[in-house]
Scaffold this motif. Sequence first.
Motif, PDB file in Angstrom:
ATOM      1  N   ALA A  54       0.833  -1.212   0.000  1.00  0.00           N
ATOM      2  CA  ALA A  54       0.000   0.000   0.000  1.00  0.00           C
ATOM      3  C   ALA A  54       0.866   1.259   0.000  1.00  0.00           C
ATOM      4  O   ALA A  54       0.540   2.246  -0.667  1.00  0.00           O
ATOM      5  N   ASP A  55       1.959   1.204   0.709  1.00  0.00           N
ATOM      6  CA  ASP A  55       2.874   2.348   0.745  1.00  0.00           C
ATOM      7  C   ASP A  55       3.600   2.514  -0.589  1.00  0.00           C
ATOM      8  O   ASP A  55       3.795   3.637  -1.058  1.00  0.00           O
ATOM      9  N   LEU A  62       3.368   5.848  -2.926  1.00  0.00           N
ATOM     10  CA  LEU A  62       4.548   6.570  -3.397  1.00  0.00           C
ATOM     11  C   LEU A  62       4.606   6.628  -4.925  1.00  0.00           C
ATOM     12  O   LEU A  62       5.120   7.601  -5.486  1.00  0.00           O
ATOM     13  N   LEU A  63       4.073   5.613  -5.586  1.00  0.00           N
ATOM     14  CA  LEU A  63       4.070   5.614  -7.049  1.00  0.00           C
ATOM     15  C   LEU A  63       3.162   6.701  -7.628  1.00  0.00           C
ATOM     16  O   LEU A  63       3.283   7.039  -8.805  1.00  0.00           O
ATOM     17  N   VAL A  85      10.871  10.627  -7.443  1.00  0.00           N
ATOM     18  CA  VAL A  85      11.112   9.747  -8.583  1.00  0.00           C
ATOM     19  C   VAL A  85      10.246   8.519  -8.360  1.00  0.00           C
ATOM     20  O   VAL A  85      10.399   7.817  -7.360  1.00  0.00           O
ATOM     21  N   ARG A  86       9.325   8.277  -9.293  1.00  0.00           N
ATOM     22  CA  ARG A  86       8.364   7.187  -9.128  1.00  0.00           C
ATOM     23  C   ARG A  86       8.852   5.926  -9.829  1.00  0.00           C
ATOM     24  O   ARG A  86       8.412   5.592 -10.913  1.00  0.00           O
ATOM     25  N   ILE A 133      11.711   2.368  -4.996  1.00  0.00           N
ATOM     26  CA  ILE A 133      10.873   2.478  -3.792  1.00  0.00           C
ATOM     27  C   ILE A 133      10.936   1.180  -2.992  1.00  0.00           C
ATOM     28  O   ILE A 133      11.141   1.193  -1.773  1.00  0.00           O
ATOM     29  N   GLU A 134      10.770   0.055  -3.677  1.00  0.00           N
ATOM     30  CA  GLU A 134      10.845  -1.238  -2.985  1.00  0.00           C
ATOM     31  C   GLU A 134      12.238  -1.461  -2.399  1.00  0.00           C
ATOM     32  O   GLU A 134      12.373  -1.999  -1.293  1.00  0.00           O
TER      33      GLU A 134
END
Length: 189
Positions: free
Chosen positions: A75-76, A80-81, A87-88, A93-94
């Motif tokens: 979900a986070d 963030l995406l 920067v997506r 992010i992961e």
Amino acid sequence: MAERCAWCGTEPIYVDYHDTEWGAPERDPRALWEKLVLDGFQAGLSWLTILKKRDNFRAAFEGFHPETVALWGEADVARLLTDSGIVRSRAKIEATIGNARAYLAIAEREGFDHFLWRYVEGAPLQNRFRAMAEVPASTPLSERISKDLKRAGFRFCGPTITYAFMQAVGMVNDHIVTCPAHDRVARLA
């Protein structure tokens, strides 16, 4: 005549970063982790892009507190995406979430700051490059640190990213010798 490192150009935010932050020895473990994460996000982009988005990153990642980020899940990542202020990149992010978990394991075992600074025996390496062309993109030491970070579970920390990180946090002083910041940073050691 004093000559600032050419990489920062004349963009005010970049010049300020160069003059006040880049190369100054950073010992705060959370700040070290933040800089490593941001250097990972920079992969394939310019540092200026990341620098301009740094406050957005800090808000999106709740102050870069690894204890918080380590608990995040899908979900986070999805949230963030959708954040246009950072920067997506799903992979980055992961990786940040996984890197928070790796950070916590190192912090518990020996302290993240100690883990990093032991590679330079606690004191910044003082280079004396006369021109930017002499500054390497990576070194055998950054390769070793990169391998150890990866072994500990970090991602987006190849030798080039790791060397840029080492420069940023003052593990090495790579201001050229004609730059006014070179001697100032050397005295901070």
